[in-house]
Design a protein around this motif. Structure first.
Motif, PDB file in Angstrom:
ATOM      1  N   ALA A  52       0.840  -1.201   0.000  1.00  0.00           N
ATOM      2  CA  ALA A  52       0.000   0.000   0.000  1.00  0.00           C
ATOM      3  C   ALA A  52       0.876   1.252   0.000  1.00  0.00           C
ATOM      4  O   ALA A  52       0.643   2.187  -0.777  1.00  0.00           O
ATOM      5  CB  ALA A  52      -0.926  -0.007   1.213  1.00  0.00           C
ATOM      6  N   ILE A  61      -7.501  -1.318   2.317  1.00  0.00           N
ATOM      7  CA  ILE A  61      -7.401  -2.673   1.760  1.00  0.00           C
ATOM      8  C   ILE A  61      -7.779  -3.689   2.832  1.00  0.00           C
ATOM      9  O   ILE A  61      -7.142  -3.767   3.882  1.00  0.00           O
ATOM     10  CB  ILE A  61      -5.973  -2.951   1.264  1.00  0.00           C
ATOM     11  N   ILE A  75      -2.752  -4.542  -5.499  1.00  0.00           N
ATOM     12  CA  ILE A  75      -2.850  -3.342  -4.656  1.00  0.00           C
ATOM     13  C   ILE A  75      -2.368  -2.115  -5.430  1.00  0.00           C
ATOM     14  O   ILE A  75      -2.974  -1.050  -5.366  1.00  0.00           O
ATOM     15  CB  ILE A  75      -2.071  -3.550  -3.341  1.00  0.00           C
TER      16      ILE A  75
END
Ligand code: PLP
Length: 223
Positions: A15, A25, A205
């Motif tokens: 992230a 997330i 991600i």
């Protein structure tokens, strides 16, 4: 729970590299093939969302662990004769890919439960062995789900094809993200892009996944 801590660190790092808030997330612990005691241990360590792929196996686990505030997600291929179990026992169904399943889940969701959260599974690479709808029917399915009072449309799920390089992996997730953005622009309440597993969660991600589904990296290899 060493593996859970390591996995969370891995997600946080991905992230950060993507310039995203790690709290955007969610982690779905994919517990298929692992027994109830392993799920209990993870639940005690604070994990609340669990994913299962086989209805009969999942039912036994949900029943044994009911009343503990866990959230159950179905992520496997759906047989239409098993939809009642899904409607009665799960909080989310991530693998909806045809109208018949939308209709049945809506009819079978018990009225005393909140609406069932639904993701549309997309077969991004037209792999015939995989479940999921073709990208061009997403809108039709989404409209049916949005109109179903006992269902709540939340977004998309996909398992992109395995790719040789990190760039190709990332490109697949970017295509998925574009489909997700188009869906979110048309339908209210769409907030979940379920993408990324043990082997590719960094690429997912980076492309904007809001939920990673992890089995192996959390529990070890399945039998
Ligand atoms: C099994 C499974 C996962 C987890 O895969 P791992 O590689 O073990 O992390 C994720 N999503 C779906 C749909 C699965 O069937």
């Amino acid at each position: 729970m060493q593996r859970l801590l390591q996995l969370k660190a891995r997600i946080n790092q991905a992230a950060e590299r993507a310039g995203r808030d790690p709290d955007s997330i969610r982690l779905l612990a994919v517990s298929k093939g692992h027994d109830i005691d392993r799920i209990r241990a993870l639940a005690r360590a604070g994990q609340t969302c669990f994913g299962e792929s086989y209805v009969d196996e999942a039912m036994a686990k949900c029943q044994a662990l009911s009343g503990q505030g866990l959230e159950w997600h179905f992520i496997g291929p759906i047989q239409s004769n098993k939809t009642r179990h899904l409607a009665e026992c799960f909080d989310w169904v991530q693998s909806v890919d045809r109208l018949k399943i939308v209709r049945r889940l809506n009819e079978q969701r018990p009225s005393q439960l909140p609406p069932l959260n639904v993701l549309i599974q997309v077969n991004l690479d037209a792999e015939h062995q995989k479940a999921g709808c073709e990208p061009d029917v997403i809108t039709e399915l989404a409209a049916a789900i949005a109109a179903a009072p006992r269902l709540r449309l939340r977004g998309l799920m996909a398992i992109p094809a395995q790719r040789e390089s990190a760039e190709q992996q990332y490109a697949g997730f970017v295509r998925l993200r574009q489909l997700f953005d188009a869906l979110a622009a048309r339908f209210a309440g769409v907030d979940t892009l379920s993408a990324g597993m043990s082997g590719d969660l960094e690429a997912a991600i980076a492309a904007g996944s809001t939920m990673v589904r992890v089995g192996t990296d959390l529990f070890g290899a399945r039998a």
